[in-house]
Design an enzyme around this catalytic site. Structure first.
Site, mmCIF file in Angstrom:
data_model
loop_
_atom_site.group_PDB
_atom_site.id
_atom_site.type_symbol
_atom_site.label_atom_id
_atom_site.label_comp_id
_atom_site.label_asym_id
_atom_site.label_seq_id
_atom_site.Cartn_x
_atom_site.Cartn_y
_atom_site.Cartn_z
ATOM 1 N N CYS A 49 10.395 11.642 -5.428
ATOM 2 C CA CYS A 49 10.063 10.976 -6.685
ATOM 3 C C CYS A 49 11.033 11.465 -7.747
ATOM 4 O O CYS A 49 11.304 12.665 -7.834
ATOM 5 C CB CYS A 49 8.626 11.325 -7.083
ATOM 6 S SG CYS A 49 8.133 10.599 -8.653
ATOM 7 N N HIS A 55 4.370 3.369 -3.889
ATOM 8 C CA HIS A 55 4.760 4.545 -4.688
ATOM 9 C C HIS A 55 4.752 4.209 -6.184
ATOM 10 O O HIS A 55 4.151 4.934 -6.987
ATOM 11 C CB HIS A 55 6.156 5.013 -4.231
ATOM 12 C CG HIS A 55 6.695 6.183 -4.995
ATOM 13 N ND1 HIS A 55 7.026 7.370 -4.381
ATOM 14 C CD2 HIS A 55 6.979 6.349 -6.318
ATOM 15 C CE1 HIS A 55 7.475 8.220 -5.300
ATOM 16 N NE2 HIS A 55 7.467 7.618 -6.475
ATOM 17 N N GLU A 56 5.409 3.118 -6.543
ATOM 18 C CA GLU A 56 5.537 2.787 -7.970
ATOM 19 C C GLU A 56 4.196 2.358 -8.572
ATOM 20 O O GLU A 56 3.876 2.728 -9.703
ATOM 21 C CB GLU A 56 6.598 1.701 -8.191
ATOM 22 C CG GLU A 56 7.998 2.087 -7.733
ATOM 23 C CD GLU A 56 8.484 3.441 -8.254
ATOM 24 O OE1 GLU A 56 8.065 3.860 -9.351
ATOM 25 O OE2 GLU A 56 9.274 4.092 -7.534
ATOM 26 N N HIS A 68 1.958 5.269 -9.504
ATOM 27 C CA HIS A 68 2.301 5.943 -10.770
ATOM 28 C C HIS A 68 1.436 5.430 -11.918
ATOM 29 O O HIS A 68 1.144 6.174 -12.861
ATOM 30 C CB HIS A 68 3.767 5.675 -11.144
ATOM 31 C CG HIS A 68 4.732 6.692 -10.602
ATOM 32 N ND1 HIS A 68 4.675 8.019 -10.926
ATOM 33 C CD2 HIS A 68 5.793 6.561 -9.766
ATOM 34 C CE1 HIS A 68 5.652 8.670 -10.318
ATOM 35 N NE2 HIS A 68 6.351 7.809 -9.594
HETATM 36 ZN ZN ZN Z 1 7.937 8.362 -8.372
#
Ligand code: ZN
Length: 230
Positions: A124, A170-171, A174
């Site tokens: 990340c 993943h995004e 966030h």
């Molecule tokens: Zn990340």
């Protein structure tokens, strides 16, 4: 401070429009909040400027995705792009890594399409220099308001598999204040320079003392076999 003011202040820290923004690192509270859904808070020009700045920042890093909280903006906005994958090699690639064109998504959501999972090293930009092995849904259906290059916004739903599905998860995570390492196989958090020696996951199991479903992977495998449901 309202969102427009915060965006203007963030963009004004640059001396030029092609300068990357600062990516905040783990420990910064912006990474742990819940981002606000897009409700049209920014006028089209300011949204365009923000998106352009995020793309510049992602490409400069370089990374394959960036979420607004990573630049301190609590908005459900992500950019994704993976120009590095070689489409010729996608067939043989265990990660099913295929190129991802630039996508700009507001309010993205995803759901797993089935029970299959893939485990692999993930890093990340907000935990610079570190990686861990993160289980991800192998295939997802995602929905979002997609912003096209000309600025038009449209509801979109797509199904992605493999590496693109991993980037999307993943995004999107966030935006709920979740970092990939929160989901990692315990004991797999390592400096990036070590991951090369554990590219074959059974090596990581052996040398890092990993436990659980990852121990069922054989050499060269990254996908967990899921028993057919009856
Ligand atoms: Zn990340």
């Amino acid at each position: 401070m309202d969102l427009s003011e915060l965006v203007v202040k963030t963009l004004d820290r640059r001396s030029r429009a092609d300068e990357p923004l600062r990516i905040v690192q783990a420990g910064h509270p912006a990474l742990r909040g819940r981002a606000r859904p897009w409700t049209g808070q920014l006028d089209p020009e300011l949204l365009a400027e923000l998106v352009d700045a995020m793309v510049v920042t992602m490409r400069d890093a370089p990374g394959v995705g960036l979420a607004a909280p990573q630049i301190g903006i609590p908005l459900q906005l992500v950019v994704l792009e993976d120009p590095f994958a070689d489409p010729e090699e996608a067939e043989d690639d265990v990660l099913r890594r295929t190129p991802v064109e630039l996508h700009t998504l507001l309010n993205p959501r995803y759901e797993a399409l089935d029970a299959r999972r893939a485990l692999y090293w993930e890093g990340c930009l907000s935990v610079d220099g570190w990686q861990s092995i993160v289980p991800r849904h192998l295939a997802v259906r995602w929905s979002a308001i997609e912003r096209a290059a000309d600025g038009t916004l449209a509801e979109t739903t797509q199904e992605w598999t493999g590496w693109p599905a991993r980037i999307l998860q993943h995004e999107t995570d966030h935006l709920a204040g979740t970092l990939c390492h929160d989901l990692a196989v315990p004991r797999s958090f390592v400096l990036s320079r070590y991951t090369e020696r554990y590219a074959d996951l059974p090596e990581a199991v052996r040398w890092l003392g990993l436990e659980g479903e990852i121990t069922t992977l054989r050499s060269g495998e990254v996908e967990i076999k899921v028993p057919a449901s009856r």
